[in-house]
Design a protein around this motif. Structure first.
Motif, short mmCIF file in Angstrom:
data_model
loop_
_atom_site.label_atom_id
_atom_site.label_comp_id
_atom_site.label_asym_id
_atom_site.label_seq_id
_atom_site.Cartn_x
_atom_site.Cartn_y
_atom_site.Cartn_z
N ALA A 90 42.74 55.67 77.05
CA ALA A 90 42.77 56.89 76.05
C ALA A 90 43.12 58.19 76.83
O ALA A 90 42.87 58.34 77.92
CB ALA A 90 41.18 56.93 75.63
N ASN B 179 40.10 48.18 70.81
CA ASN B 179 39.42 48.52 72.14
C ASN B 179 38.52 47.27 72.71
O ASN B 179 38.67 47.25 73.70
CB ASN B 179 38.59 50.03 72.14
CG ASN B 179 39.25 50.85 71.65
OD1 ASN B 179 39.49 51.00 70.47
ND2 ASN B 179 39.98 51.86 72.56
N THR C 143 42.22 57.77 69.25
CA THR C 143 42.68 58.87 70.00
C THR C 143 44.16 58.44 70.40
O THR C 143 44.54 57.35 70.17
CB THR C 143 41.69 58.89 71.29
OG1 THR C 143 42.29 60.16 71.64
CG2 THR C 143 41.80 57.86 72.30
N GLN D 190 38.71 61.76 76.35
CA GLN D 190 37.20 60.92 76.00
C GLN D 190 36.41 62.29 75.58
O GLN D 190 36.07 63.05 76.33
CB GLN D 190 36.85 60.40 77.42
CG GLN D 190 35.36 59.75 77.17
CD GLN D 190 35.18 58.94 78.43
OE1 GLN D 190 35.35 59.31 79.55
NE2 GLN D 190 33.97 58.04 78.19
N TYR E 117 38.43 53.30 69.07
CA TYR E 117 38.14 54.51 69.49
C TYR E 117 39.42 55.24 69.17
O TYR E 117 40.32 54.90 69.92
CB TYR E 117 37.79 54.88 70.88
CG TYR E 117 37.70 56.25 71.51
CD1 TYR E 117 37.21 57.16 70.76
CD2 TYR E 117 38.50 56.60 72.56
CE1 TYR E 117 37.27 58.57 71.05
CE2 TYR E 117 38.38 57.91 72.88
CZ TYR E 117 37.90 58.81 72.38
OH TYR E 117 37.84 60.12 72.65
N TYR F 158 47.06 57.11 72.37
CA TYR F 158 47.13 56.01 73.48
C TYR F 158 48.79 55.96 73.88
O TYR F 158 49.60 55.73 72.83
CB TYR F 158 46.86 54.53 72.87
CG TYR F 158 45.15 54.52 72.96
CD1 TYR F 158 44.54 54.22 73.94
CD2 TYR F 158 44.86 54.44 71.72
CE1 TYR F 158 43.06 54.24 73.81
CE2 TYR F 158 43.50 54.49 71.40
CZ TYR F 158 42.62 54.25 72.49
OH TYR F 158 41.20 54.27 72.29
#
Length: 190
Positions: free
Chosen positions: A74, A186, A116, A77, A114, A118
């Motif tokens: 990621a 994930n 976000t 965080q 999650y 990548y």
């Protein structure tokens, strides 16, 4: 008149006690036959905040050798997001299948997300479906839109899937209706 009321009340109390006892016995007897925890794209062995052990899907017997996939960490965080299994992901640019050898019967499947960036991918393009054999678990799913709507940073989706044979398959397919779409996950628990 009082006897019939007492008898009725006694019957209800007995039934409720029996229901609680059966529920307690059923819950204590349940032991999963399969315990698989995959930290997708993560290191070989890791533990979450509850000290549960997770294994990596990199080089795993569960991961397919076919399909266009990559692993990534990621980009950011948020403070509420646990490291395991949320800080690494497997990204799919085409259909990709995990296969799990399991005992036949009903299985609980948990998928962890999650949303976000990548590898520079826009989280809003992560729109995909997840199937297990003939069952569609998620369709046109966007973890980014779901977490935004619920005001969550990450999420877990849980399913109960019947496995008639000794193989549980989970197939991730990016949306064909959206250019630059991709699928990701994930973590996977069976």
């Amino acid at each position: 008149m009082r006897n019939s009321n007492n008898s009725w009340l006694s019957s209800i109390i007995s039934f409720l006690l029996l229901a609680v006892l059966v529920d307690y016995i059923s819950a204590t007897d349940y032991v999963p036959t399969d315990r698989i925890s995959l930290n997708c794209g993560g290191p070989p062995d890791s533990s979450d905040n509850d000290n549960r052990k997770w294994t990596s899907d990199i080089g795993s017997k569960f991961a397919s050798s076919r399909g266009n996939s990559s692993t990534a960490s990621a980009a950011t965080q948020k403070p509420s997001v646990p490291n395991v299994p949320y800080m690494t992901a497997r990204i799919f640019r085409s259909e990709y299948t995990y296969t799990f050898p399991v005992a036949t019967g009903r299985k609980f499947v948990r998928l962890y997300f999650y949303p976000t960036s990548y590898n520079g991918l826009d989280a809003s393009n992560g729109i995909f479906k997840v199937t297990s054999g003939p069952y569609t678990l998620l369709k046109n799913f966007s973890a980014a839109q779901t977490t935004e709507a619920l005001n969550y940073d990450f999420l877990m989706k849980e399913f109960s899937v019947n496995v008639p044979s000794e193989v549980l398959s989970l197939t991730f397919t990016p949306s064909q209706d959206i250019s630059d779409s991709y699928a990701f996950v994930n973590g996977i628990e069976v």
